[in-house]
Design a protein around this motif. Structure first.
Motif, PDB file in Angstrom:
ATOM      1  N   ARG A 159      29.913  34.263  27.040  1.00  0.00           N
ATOM      2  CA  ARG A 159      31.413  34.227  26.770  1.00  0.00           C
ATOM      3  C   ARG A 159      32.278  34.087  27.989  1.00  0.00           C
ATOM      4  N   ALA A 160      31.788  34.048  29.157  1.00  0.00           N
ATOM      5  CA  ALA A 160      32.531  34.118  30.517  1.00  0.00           C
ATOM      6  C   ALA A 160      31.420  33.206  31.548  1.00  0.00           C
ATOM      7  N   PHE A 163      31.747  33.439  35.755  1.00  0.00           N
ATOM      8  CA  PHE A 163      32.645  34.637  36.000  1.00  0.00           C
ATOM      9  C   PHE A 163      32.437  34.924  37.198  1.00  0.00           C
ATOM     10  N   LEU A 177      39.127  38.440  32.462  1.00  0.00           N
ATOM     11  CA  LEU A 177      38.511  37.748  31.665  1.00  0.00           C
ATOM     12  C   LEU A 177      39.579  37.362  30.739  1.00  0.00           C
ATOM     13  N   HIS A 180      40.952  33.755  32.613  1.00  0.00           N
ATOM     14  CA  HIS A 180      40.172  32.544  32.878  1.00  0.00           C
ATOM     15  C   HIS A 180      39.371  32.162  31.578  1.00  0.00           C
ATOM     16  N   TYR A 181      39.417  33.241  30.759  1.00  0.00           N
ATOM     17  CA  TYR A 181      38.766  32.700  29.408  1.00  0.00           C
ATOM     18  C   TYR A 181      39.188  33.147  27.944  1.00  0.00           C
TER      19      TYR A 181
END
Length: 256
Positions: A159-160, A163, A177, A180-181
């Motif tokens: 999901r990241a 990161f 989070l 960036h995502y």
């Protein structure tokens, strides 16, 4: 405990008397004039100091207790409370936001940061396969430089991606989070239990091994599902749970 710096509440001021008393006590605590753990004078003495009624004084003390600055012990009196994070009905926020809402400066010390394989507990929480890659971040969390807890967060790496190349350890995890995502927490489930602190955690938290602490497991989800599993070990004297319980609707045939 010095009382010399207090002046009586002024009825000519626009602020209510209880507010003036509350602010005076807040200032005394903030300046260290009334140190953590010390006992306040008896209510009749405080009423005389501030020139207010018992009802007015109790209004101010109740506000300070709800804010986590004081604790009132039946039969003993009122004490200045140590730095405490109060958990109860609240919005879904980061640790940084929770500290700010309570007038404390949030801080962190990074203990561990890297990639790992999901164990059974993390895999179940994140709804991934056991052994899948997770981002593991372990931090000592501070409020006004005092240790409050140790948080170990595990994020689903899928999901990241990358990161760890984008996140600054001093910054908020949730803000990074989201930035960036596009990951925005919408729901979190928490489970609380009490456990004895092990030797390694006790040293970091300034406790004695075996002391009781809150262990909090939190699963945070966005609209797509869970993305974070966090286990926190929180000092029992600086963290408490406070909830408001409301009665449900009583069926008609059960009334009376």
């Amino acid at each position: 405990m010095s009382e010399a710096g207090f002046t009586q509440a002024d009825r000519r001021r626009r602020e209510p008397l209880w507010f003036q008393v509350e602010q005076a006590i807040r200032d005394a605590i903030a300046k260290g004039e009334w140190a953590m753990g010390t006992q306040l004078p008896a209510e009749d003495r405080l009423c005389a100091l501030f020139g207010v009624s018992r009802i007015t004084l109790r209004h101010a003390l109740r506000n300070l207790e709800e804010a986590g600055l004081l604790r009132r012990e039946h039969g003993r009196g009122t004490f200045v409370r140590s730095t405490m994070l109060v958990a109860g009905t609240r919005e879904l926020t980061s640790f940084t936001q929770e500290m700010g809402a309570r007038g404390l400066t949030a801080g962190s010390r990074l203990l561990e940061c890297g990639l790992a394989r999901a164990d059974a507990a993390a895999a179940a929480a994140l709804e991934i396969e056991e052994g899948e890659q997770v981002i593991r971040i372990r931090r000592l969390r501070l409020g006004d430089n005092a240790p409050i807890g140790i948080q170990t967060a595990q994020l689903a790496a899928s999901r990241a991606p990358d990161f760890l190349d984008l996140w600054t350890p001093q910054g908020s995890l949730y803000e990074a989070l989201h930035r960036h995502y596009g990951l925005t927490p919408v729901e979190a489930g928490e489970v609380y239990r009490v456990a004895a602190v092990n030797a390694a955690d006790a040293e970091l938290l300034g406790l004695t091994p075996g002391d009781p602490a809150f262990v909090v497991e939190r699963i945070t989800s966005d609209e797509r599902g869970p993305f974070e599993f966090t286990v926190s070990v929180m000092r029992g004297d600086r963290y408490e749970i406070r909830s408001t319980l409301r009665a449900g609707r009583v069926p008609a045939n059960d009334r009376g």
